[in-house]
Design an enzyme around this catalytic site. Structure first.
Site, PDB file in Angstrom:
ATOM      1  N   GLN A 289      53.963  46.493  45.428  1.00 28.69           N
ATOM      2  CA  GLN A 289      54.333  45.451  44.461  1.00 28.69           C
ATOM      3  C   GLN A 289      55.761  45.000  44.729  1.00 28.69           C
ATOM      4  O   GLN A 289      56.655  45.843  44.863  1.00 28.69           O
ATOM      5  CB  GLN A 289      54.238  46.019  43.037  1.00 28.69           C
ATOM      6  CG  GLN A 289      52.830  46.349  42.594  1.00 28.69           C
ATOM      7  CD  GLN A 289      52.048  45.112  42.192  1.00 28.69           C
ATOM      8  OE1 GLN A 289      52.612  44.082  41.852  1.00 28.69           O
ATOM      9  NE2 GLN A 289      50.736  45.218  42.247  1.00 28.69           N
ATOM     10  N   CYS A 414      45.813  37.996  39.731  1.00 25.04           N
ATOM     11  CA  CYS A 414      46.933  37.147  40.169  1.00 25.04           C
ATOM     12  C   CYS A 414      46.465  35.699  40.289  1.00 25.04           C
ATOM     13  O   CYS A 414      47.142  34.871  40.886  1.00 25.04           O
ATOM     14  CB  CYS A 414      47.500  37.652  41.489  1.00 25.04           C
ATOM     15  SG  CYS A 414      46.271  37.775  42.788  1.00 25.04           S
TER      16      CYS A 414
HETATM   17  C1  LIG Z   1      46.317  42.680  44.438  1.00 24.94           C
HETATM   18  S1  LIG Z   1      46.104  43.906  45.627  1.00 24.94           S
HETATM   19  C2  LIG Z   1      45.957  45.344  44.676  1.00 24.94           C
HETATM   20  C3  LIG Z   1      47.147  46.201  44.767  1.00 24.94           C
HETATM   21  C4  LIG Z   1      47.118  47.537  44.094  1.00 24.94           C
HETATM   22  N1  LIG Z   1      46.698  47.476  42.712  1.00 24.94           N
HETATM   23  C5  LIG Z   1      48.496  48.143  44.221  1.00 24.94           C
HETATM   24  O1  LIG Z   1      49.318  47.927  43.300  1.00 24.94           O
HETATM   25  O2  LIG Z   1      48.782  48.759  45.246  1.00 24.94           O
HETATM   26  C6  LIG Z   1      44.434  43.615  46.143  1.00 24.94           C
HETATM   27  C7  LIG Z   1      43.926  44.610  47.142  1.00 24.94           C
HETATM   28  O3  LIG Z   1      42.544  44.348  47.383  1.00 24.94           O
HETATM   29  C8  LIG Z   1      42.248  44.667  48.739  1.00 24.94           C
HETATM   30  N2  LIG Z   1      40.963  43.996  49.051  1.00 24.94           N
HETATM   31  C9  LIG Z   1      40.759  42.702  49.378  1.00 24.94           C
HETATM   32  N3  LIG Z   1      39.441  42.452  49.488  1.00 24.94           N
HETATM   33  C10 LIG Z   1      38.792  43.614  49.213  1.00 24.94           C
HETATM   34  C11 LIG Z   1      37.417  43.990  49.159  1.00 24.94           C
HETATM   35  N4  LIG Z   1      36.457  43.115  49.398  1.00 24.94           N
HETATM   36  N5  LIG Z   1      37.120  45.255  48.852  1.00 24.94           N
HETATM   37  C12 LIG Z   1      38.104  46.170  48.612  1.00 24.94           C
HETATM   38  N6  LIG Z   1      39.434  45.868  48.644  1.00 24.94           N
HETATM   39  C13 LIG Z   1      39.769  44.603  48.935  1.00 24.94           C
HETATM   40  C14 LIG Z   1      43.468  44.193  49.491  1.00 24.94           C
HETATM   41  O4  LIG Z   1      43.584  44.855  50.728  1.00 24.94           O
HETATM   42  C15 LIG Z   1      44.596  44.548  48.510  1.00 24.94           C
HETATM   43  O5  LIG Z   1      45.137  45.822  48.789  1.00 24.94           O
END
Ligand SMILES: C[S@@+](CC[C@H](N)C(=O)[O-])C[C@H]1O[C@@H](n2cnc3c(N)ncnc32)[C@H](O)[C@@H]1O
Length: 457
Positions: A289, A414
């Site tokens: 973050q 987001c």
């Molecule tokens: C907004 S971030 C979440 C961050 C997390 N809550 C943190 O604070 O570390 C969204 C995450 O979703 C993952 N992501 C994207 N598409 C995905 C999918 N289809 N399945 C699982 N994870 C996915 C990305 O790699 C990213 O780490």
């Protein structure tokens, strides 16, 4: 009345802000978007684009300024593509974000009445970012380190001081630029033949806001450790907070600040950051973050929304490097994180171990595949937290989640448009939306974060 044409000069009263922060006004019903316009402004604009249903204008003069208009604190504002709302008073920025969330949920979600809680303002409206990515570009003075000009991908502003980062990071930026220039290193450029030549591509800075440890990541086209090692020594001598200097190699044509190969130039290959009392080791390529202070408050809100008593099984979907999982683990029986990026899962596992957290497991994979697998293994969550990327849930993942029917669901988003779409679906499948609270993670920019709490109706 005929519709305005390209090149026309119009007087436009701005009455709204669009999703990306552009002002929106109407001239005899014809919609005009104006970058830099804000509600309450009357502007003289020149139409530079005139489509059948809307046009786009540039400001020639501010005829009457909005009461919410302020002087942007940054000298690069308007030219730099980084911030778009610096000219809007902070309370009006907050009101805009809150309105966007309300509008999306009402328009796209088609939801029954729910509680929209007031947006959580950020305690720091400047200097809040713990990570900044600067592009290296050629200039007469040597390598320029900066941000792209707004709407222009071929032009980089050599930024002396970025107000979104701390004073230490600004000093680090100046010293890194100075050290790179002193060594006369070449800058990567794509020639007319489409081939890239030159060494320096990006400089990414990070700072653990709770620890003071700083990282410099120089992204280059070739593993020229010899050329960069003296730069690392010099930067460290001038900025003692520099705990890590790494070199990442991107030898592809893709213009991204991510390397396929990393070399340690000085110190350690990670820096440490803390959220609440959980410690995170962050490497150059891991997600974290970018607003530490506000991330703590966002996650405290998630924690409250989960209302854990210590007996619950929790699934954290899209778990990234595990920040939410690790913070919730202290109050639950077991947490399962699901995340696509294998490197992020490795970070999450390492961070769990480093914090002595043993009731967390992380699965690498897409939510739409890994969640049904977890269900097949007999995992039955009481609470599910989801923090998906901007695109929101894949329909199959959402269907699996709805069928799993956990009692409580906490959705961190987001992108209010996909939040509205997904929450609308969940409500049609038997959930009640209890409340939504926007959170301002990125002052001066149009980015909007929100937390929604749902319960099985
Ligand atoms: C907004 S971030 C979440 C961050 C997390 N809550 C943190 O604070 O570390 C969204 C995450 O979703 C993952 N992501 C994207 N598409 C995905 C999918 N289809 N399945 C699982 N994870 C996915 C990305 O790699 C990213 O780490």
């Amino acid at each position: 009345m005929s519709r305005p044409r390209r090149g026309d000069t119009l007087s436009v009263s701005i009455d709204d802000l669009a999703f990306g922060g552009e002002g929106v006004g109407r001239v005899n019903g014809y919609v005009v978007f104006v970058r830099g316009g804000i509600p309450g402004d009357t502007l003289r604009v020149r139409l530079v684009e005139a489509r059948s249903r809307f046009g786009r204008g540039v400001i020639e003069a501010i005829e009457t300024p909005s009461p919410d208009r302020v002087d942007a604190p940054c000298a690069y504002f308007g030219r730099c593509g980084g911030c778009r709302l610096q000219h809007v008073a902070y309370p009006a920025q907050l009101a805009f974000k809150e309105k966007q969330v309300r509008d999306c949920l009402e328009r796209i979600g088609g939801l029954p009445p729910f509680e929209l809680r007031p947006i959580l303002p950020a305690p720091e409206v400047l200097g809040y970012r713990n990570k900044m990515e600067f592009t290296v570009a050629p200039s007469a003075a040597g390598p320029a380190l900066g941000l792209h000009e707004a709407e222009r991908y071929d032009s980089v502003l050599d930024i002396e001081r970025c107000l979104l980062q701390s004073d230490v990071m600004n000093t680090l930026l100046a010293e890194t630029r100075q050290a790179l220039r002193a060594r006369g290193l070449s800058v990567y450029e794509t020639g007319a033949d489409g081939e890239g030549r030159g060494l320096l591509r990006f400089v990414t800075l990070r700072e653990g806001r709770r620890t003071g440890q700083a990282m410099v990541n120089v992204v280059v086209s070739a593993p020229d450790v010899q050329a960069l090692a003296p730069v690392a020594t010099e930067v460290h001598a001038r900025v003692p907070a520099t705990a890590s200097v790494v070199l990442n190699v991107n030898d592809t044509k893709a213009s991204v600040a991510v390397g396929t190969e990393e070399h340690l130039l000085l110190g350690r290959d990670t820096i440490t950051e803390r959220l609440d009392d959980v410690v995170f080791e962050i490497s150059a390529n891991s997600f974290f973050q970018t607003n530490t202070v506000q991330a703590e408050r966002l996650f405290a809100l998630v924690d409250d929304a989960c209302a854990l008593t210590g007996t619950e099984t929790v699934i954290d979907l899209y778990s990234g490097t595990g920040a939410i999982s690790l913070l919730l683990a202290r109050k639950s029986r077991h947490v399962y994180g699901i995340e696509l990026a294998a490197a992020a899962v490795a970070d999450a596992v390492r961070n769990a171990r480093a914090n002595g957290i043993e009731n967390c497991a992380f699965l690498a994979g897409e939510v739409r595949h890994a969640l049904p697998e977890l269900v097949r293994q007999g995992v039955k969550p009481d609470v599910v937290v989801a923090d998906p990327p901007r695109a929101g849930f894949h329909p199959k993942a959402l269907a699996t989640l709805a069928a799993l029917a956990p009692a409580r669901l906490v959705y961190v988003s987001c992108n209010p448009a996909t939040l509205a779409r997904d929450v609308g679906d969940l409500v049609r499948q038997g959930y009640a939306l209890e409340w939504v609270q926007p959170v301002d993670m990125f002052p001066q920019t149009p980015h909007i974060e929100a937390v929604a709490r749902l319960r099985r109706a």
